[in-house]
Design an enzyme around this catalytic site. Structure first.
Site, PDB file in Angstrom:
ATOM      1  N   ASP A  70       0.869  -1.163   0.000  1.00  0.00           N
ATOM      2  CA  ASP A  70       0.000   0.000   0.000  1.00  0.00           C
ATOM      3  C   ASP A  70       0.911   1.220   0.000  1.00  0.00           C
ATOM      4  O   ASP A  70       1.946   1.240   0.680  1.00  0.00           O
ATOM      5  CB  ASP A  70      -0.919   0.001   1.229  1.00  0.00           C
ATOM      6  N   THR A  71       0.537   2.216  -0.800  1.00  0.00           N
ATOM      7  CA  THR A  71       1.380   3.395  -0.966  1.00  0.00           C
ATOM      8  C   THR A  71       0.572   4.647  -0.702  1.00  0.00           C
ATOM      9  O   THR A  71      -0.600   4.716  -1.066  1.00  0.00           O
ATOM     10  CB  THR A  71       1.938   3.447  -2.403  1.00  0.00           C
ATOM     11  N   TYR A 152      -0.110  10.086  -8.875  1.00  0.00           N
ATOM     12  CA  TYR A 152       0.434  11.422  -8.637  1.00  0.00           C
ATOM     13  C   TYR A 152       1.782  11.645  -9.334  1.00  0.00           C
ATOM     14  O   TYR A 152       2.434  12.667  -9.100  1.00  0.00           O
ATOM     15  CB  TYR A 152       0.591  11.664  -7.132  1.00  0.00           C
TER      16      TYR A 152
HETATM   17  P1  IMP Z   1      -2.728   2.398  -3.486  1.00  0.00           P
HETATM   18  O1  IMP Z   1      -1.469   1.910  -2.886  1.00  0.00           O
HETATM   19  O2  IMP Z   1      -3.104   1.602  -4.692  1.00  0.00           O
HETATM   20  O3  IMP Z   1      -3.840   2.497  -2.477  1.00  0.00           O
HETATM   21  O4  IMP Z   1      -2.436   3.841  -4.046  1.00  0.00           O
HETATM   22  C1  IMP Z   1      -2.819   5.012  -3.402  1.00  0.00           C
HETATM   23  C2  IMP Z   1      -2.844   6.177  -4.357  1.00  0.00           C
HETATM   24  O5  IMP Z   1      -1.541   6.624  -4.576  1.00  0.00           O
HETATM   25  C3  IMP Z   1      -3.450   5.894  -5.712  1.00  0.00           C
HETATM   26  O6  IMP Z   1      -4.145   7.031  -6.137  1.00  0.00           O
HETATM   27  C4  IMP Z   1      -2.263   5.644  -6.572  1.00  0.00           C
HETATM   28  O7  IMP Z   1      -2.504   5.994  -7.903  1.00  0.00           O
HETATM   29  C5  IMP Z   1      -1.238   6.559  -5.940  1.00  0.00           C
HETATM   30  N1  IMP Z   1       0.093   5.981  -6.094  1.00  0.00           N
HETATM   31  C6  IMP Z   1       0.544   4.801  -5.584  1.00  0.00           C
HETATM   32  N2  IMP Z   1       1.814   4.590  -5.978  1.00  0.00           N
HETATM   33  C7  IMP Z   1       2.153   5.656  -6.749  1.00  0.00           C
HETATM   34  C8  IMP Z   1       3.331   5.986  -7.469  1.00  0.00           C
HETATM   35  O8  IMP Z   1       4.339   5.251  -7.504  1.00  0.00           O
HETATM   36  N3  IMP Z   1       3.295   7.149  -8.143  1.00  0.00           N
HETATM   37  C9  IMP Z   1       2.208   7.969  -8.144  1.00  0.00           C
HETATM   38  N4  IMP Z   1       1.080   7.707  -7.515  1.00  0.00           N
HETATM   39  C10 IMP Z   1       1.050   6.540  -6.814  1.00  0.00           C
END
Ligand code: IMP
Length: 196
Positions: A70-71, A152
């Site tokens: 998760d990011t 992003y």
């Molecule tokens: P999740 O980890 O899929 O929940 O991502 C959370 C949000 O951060 C989403 O809107 C993703 O598009 C964005 N995100 C996750 N990783 C990256 C990245 O490496 N670059 C830009 N946006 C990211």
């Protein structure tokens, strides 16, 4: 044949980035490649809890070794927002353009544009869970630039570069990336324990 492991995600961009980091050290199967067609919820208040949930759901379903990540984008002047809510910052339809517009708008009154991407990986290996973290520090731009990547990427310039992630190809992004750093920790763990 390299060690097989399921990457519990439906995000094709994340799969590509992770596979570029691991090369032929691991045989990584995305959920689609593993034939698992579910959308795993991310209901928690921390990246750690969401990553854990995703890996545990897939482990309970398959009994196989797996990992998830998760990011979040954590912006200093916004007290760490959007953080764990990064995907749904501007609403439940997860619209990237709306998320970016809201972020730039909320940052307008602030001169401090410092931010970091933080990735948490949850690995389940032989029924045991391990967490790994990767951080990439940088700056939010005044306007979106570049067409590569996802999320992003067009508004984030990592420290040490003058390009946004969206102006880089995947190999360039992986020189700086939070996701790569977290994955490198996982690979180090595998090397240290003779798994690969
Ligand atoms: P999740 O980890 O899929 O929940 O991502 C959370 C949000 O951060 C989403 O809107 C993703 O598009 C964005 N995100 C996750 N990783 C990256 C990245 O490496 N670059 C830009 N946006 C990211």
């Amino acid at each position: 044949m390299p060690t097989e492991i399921i990457f519990a995600t439906n995000n094709a961009n994340k799969v590509k980035e992770i596979k570029a980091v691991t090369g032929n050290q691991l045989n990584i199967l995305s959920l689609e490649e593993a034939g698992i067609l579910i959308d795993i919820p991310e209901p928690h208040e921390t990246l750690e809890d969401n990553a854990s949930e995703k890996s545990n759901v897939i482990h309970q379903l398959t009994g196989k070794n797996c990992f998830s990540e998760d990011t979040g984008l954590e912006v200093e002047a916004l007290n760490g927002a959007p953080g764990v809510k990064s995907a749904r910052y501007a609403g439940d339809n997860r619209d990237f353009q709306m998320n970016i517009d809201l972020l730039l708008n909320n940052l307008l009154p602030h001169t401090n544009k410092s931010a970091q991407f933080r990735t948490v990986i949850s690995l389940i290996w032989n029924n045991q869970q391990y967490l790994f973290e990767g951080i990439c520090k940088g700056q939010i731009t005044h306007q979106a630039k570049g067409l590569s990547g996802f999320g992003y990427d067009p508004v984030f310039i990592p420290d040490g570069s003058d390009k946004t992630f969206a102006e880089m190809n995947m190999d360039e992004k992986n020189q700086y990336s939070h996701r790569k750093k977290a994955m490198q920790q996982l690979l180090n763990f595998f090397h240290k324990n003779g798994i690969i």
